[in-house]
Design a protein around this motif. Structure first.
Motif, PDB file in Angstrom:
ATOM      1  N   ILE A  90       0.835  -1.203   0.000  1.00  0.00           N
ATOM      2  CA  ILE A  90       0.000   0.000   0.000  1.00  0.00           C
ATOM      3  C   ILE A  90       0.872   1.257   0.000  1.00  0.00           C
ATOM      4  N   TRP A  91       1.924   1.248   0.821  1.00  0.00           N
ATOM      5  CA  TRP A  91       2.799   2.411   0.876  1.00  0.00           C
ATOM      6  C   TRP A  91       3.546   2.603  -0.446  1.00  0.00           C
ATOM      7  N   SER A  92       3.928   1.525  -1.113  1.00  0.00           N
ATOM      8  CA  SER A  92       4.614   1.651  -2.409  1.00  0.00           C
ATOM      9  C   SER A  92       3.693   2.268  -3.461  1.00  0.00           C
ATOM     10  N   LYS A  93       2.430   1.877  -3.440  1.00  0.00           N
ATOM     11  CA  LYS A  93       1.481   2.435  -4.414  1.00  0.00           C
ATOM     12  C   LYS A  93       1.183   3.893  -4.125  1.00  0.00           C
ATOM     13  N   ILE A  94       1.045   4.233  -2.852  1.00  0.00           N
ATOM     14  CA  ILE A  94       0.795   5.631  -2.504  1.00  0.00           C
ATOM     15  C   ILE A  94       2.000   6.499  -2.860  1.00  0.00           C
ATOM     16  N   ARG A  95       3.196   5.993  -2.614  1.00  0.00           N
ATOM     17  CA  ARG A  95       4.405   6.757  -2.928  1.00  0.00           C
ATOM     18  C   ARG A  95       4.577   6.926  -4.429  1.00  0.00           C
ATOM     19  N   SER A  96       4.096   5.962  -5.217  1.00  0.00           N
ATOM     20  CA  SER A  96       4.227   6.085  -6.670  1.00  0.00           C
ATOM     21  C   SER A  96       3.323   7.172  -7.231  1.00  0.00           C
ATOM     22  N   VAL A  97       2.203   7.466  -6.543  1.00  0.00           N
ATOM     23  CA  VAL A  97       1.286   8.499  -7.023  1.00  0.00           C
ATOM     24  C   VAL A  97       1.774   9.891  -6.626  1.00  0.00           C
ATOM     25  N   LEU A  98       2.677   9.972  -5.661  1.00  0.00           N
ATOM     26  CA  LEU A  98       3.143  11.273  -5.201  1.00  0.00           C
ATOM     27  C   LEU A  98       3.900  12.028  -6.289  1.00  0.00           C
ATOM     28  N   ASN A  99       4.513  11.305  -7.211  1.00  0.00           N
ATOM     29  CA  ASN A  99       5.230  11.950  -8.317  1.00  0.00           C
ATOM     30  C   ASN A  99       4.398  11.781  -9.591  1.00  0.00           C
ATOM     31  N   SER A 170      -9.259   0.168  -8.087  1.00  0.00           N
ATOM     32  CA  SER A 170      -7.984   0.388  -7.405  1.00  0.00           C
ATOM     33  C   SER A 170      -7.278   1.629  -7.928  1.00  0.00           C
ATOM     34  N   VAL A 171      -7.295   1.833  -9.241  1.00  0.00           N
ATOM     35  CA  VAL A 171      -6.638   3.000  -9.833  1.00  0.00           C
ATOM     36  C   VAL A 171      -7.333   4.291  -9.412  1.00  0.00           C
ATOM     37  N   VAL A 172      -8.655   4.286  -9.454  1.00  0.00           N
ATOM     38  CA  VAL A 172      -9.405   5.484  -9.057  1.00  0.00           C
ATOM     39  C   VAL A 172      -9.169   5.794  -7.579  1.00  0.00           C
ATOM     40  N   GLY A 173      -9.102   4.763  -6.751  1.00  0.00           N
ATOM     41  CA  GLY A 173      -8.907   4.975  -5.321  1.00  0.00           C
ATOM     42  C   GLY A 173      -7.533   5.509  -4.981  1.00  0.00           C
ATOM     43  N   TYR A 174      -6.482   4.929  -5.576  1.00  0.00           N
ATOM     44  CA  TYR A 174      -5.125   5.411  -5.288  1.00  0.00           C
ATOM     45  C   TYR A 174      -4.862   6.789  -5.887  1.00  0.00           C
ATOM     46  N   SER A 175      -5.509   7.096  -6.996  1.00  0.00           N
ATOM     47  CA  SER A 175      -5.319   8.417  -7.609  1.00  0.00           C
ATOM     48  C   SER A 175      -6.072   9.506  -6.867  1.00  0.00           C
TER      49      SER A 175
END
Length: 246
Positions: A90-99, A170-175
């Motif tokens: 979860i943290w890896s996916k959240i960190r990937s959206v930060l950039n 999943s994409v809509v939620g993480y974005s």
């Protein structure tokens, strides 16, 4: 002069029959206690000796793992892994959206709903701190937005579309991470006005670019319809930003 008192004679009944010896009291009966338990009922009788024997004879219950030996809990999986929740992922996916300019789509290949639910709860919490109770509205818009993006992409891609609803959610939620950050900053910024709308536009474009890049990277043939996918994502996150502004 002493006064004499007349004492009536006292008659005692015989031990065999209490009515003999007293003709005036033929209906006299021996008093009994109001309740006498029946010793024939097993659960109402209590014998200390039998209880001691029954308890010393052996354990009352010997289930699996009790009589056979101790249970080894070292081989059991962690509770979060059994529930399908992986905090590192979860943290890896959240960190990937930060950039937004370099979104790592490889970590999003294994879709999950744990991270989107976490971001959804955070968004609802920040809205609640702002005095807006919108739990049902936000959840309904997330479901409708995921279905909308799923239908739009599969209609554009045709038979070659391989975007499933689970991955789309999943994409809509993480974005939604930029919108969640915007809802947190809105607690300290003035509501409305040109400044608030400008800041909202920045976070909406951030979320739109991240979600569009993930959809295009995770599907086949999505690069041909990047503009239409970006337009659909822009509408989705604009609705969420309007909840924060108004």
């Amino acid at each position: 002069m002493e006064k004499e008192f007349k004492i009536p004679p006292v008659s005692f009944a015989s031990a065999g029959n209490p009515s003999i010896g007293d003709p005036n009291n033929q209906q006299r009966r021996v008093p009994r206690p109001p309740f006498q338990p029946n010793s024939g009922i097993p659960f109402m009788s209590f014998d200390i000796g039998s209880a001691a024997v029954s308890t010393s004879s052996g354990p009352i219950y010997s289930g699996p793992g009790i009589g056979g030996g101790s249970v080894n809990f070292d081989d059991e999986e962690p509770l979060l892994d059994e529930l399908g929740i992986h905090p590192d992922q979860i943290w890896s996916k959240i960190r990937s959206v930060l950039n937004p300019f370099r979104v790592n789509h490889t970590v999003h290949k294994d879709a999950d709903l744990s991270g989107p639910i976490l971001l959804y709860m955070a968004f609802c919490l920040f809205q609640l701190l702002a005095g807006k109770i919108q739990f049902g509205v936000i959840l309904g818009w997330i479901v409708v937005s995921s279905i909308l993006l799923y239908v739009v992409f599969n209609m554009l891609a045709g038979r070659t579309g391989n975007l499933d609803l689970h991955t789309c959610t999943s994409v809509v939620g993480y974005s939604m991470l930029p919108v969640v950050i915007f809802s947190a900053l809105s607690l300290f910024l003035p509501q409305g006005g040109f400044l608030g709308i400008s800041i909202a536009a920045v976070f909406v474009l951030w979320a739109t670019r991240a979600s569009t890049g993930l959809v295009v990277s995770l599907t086949d043939g999505g690069d041909e319809h990047r503009g239409l996918i970006a337009y659909a994502c822009f509408l989705i996150y604009t609705l969420f930003s309007l909840l924060v502004i108004f």
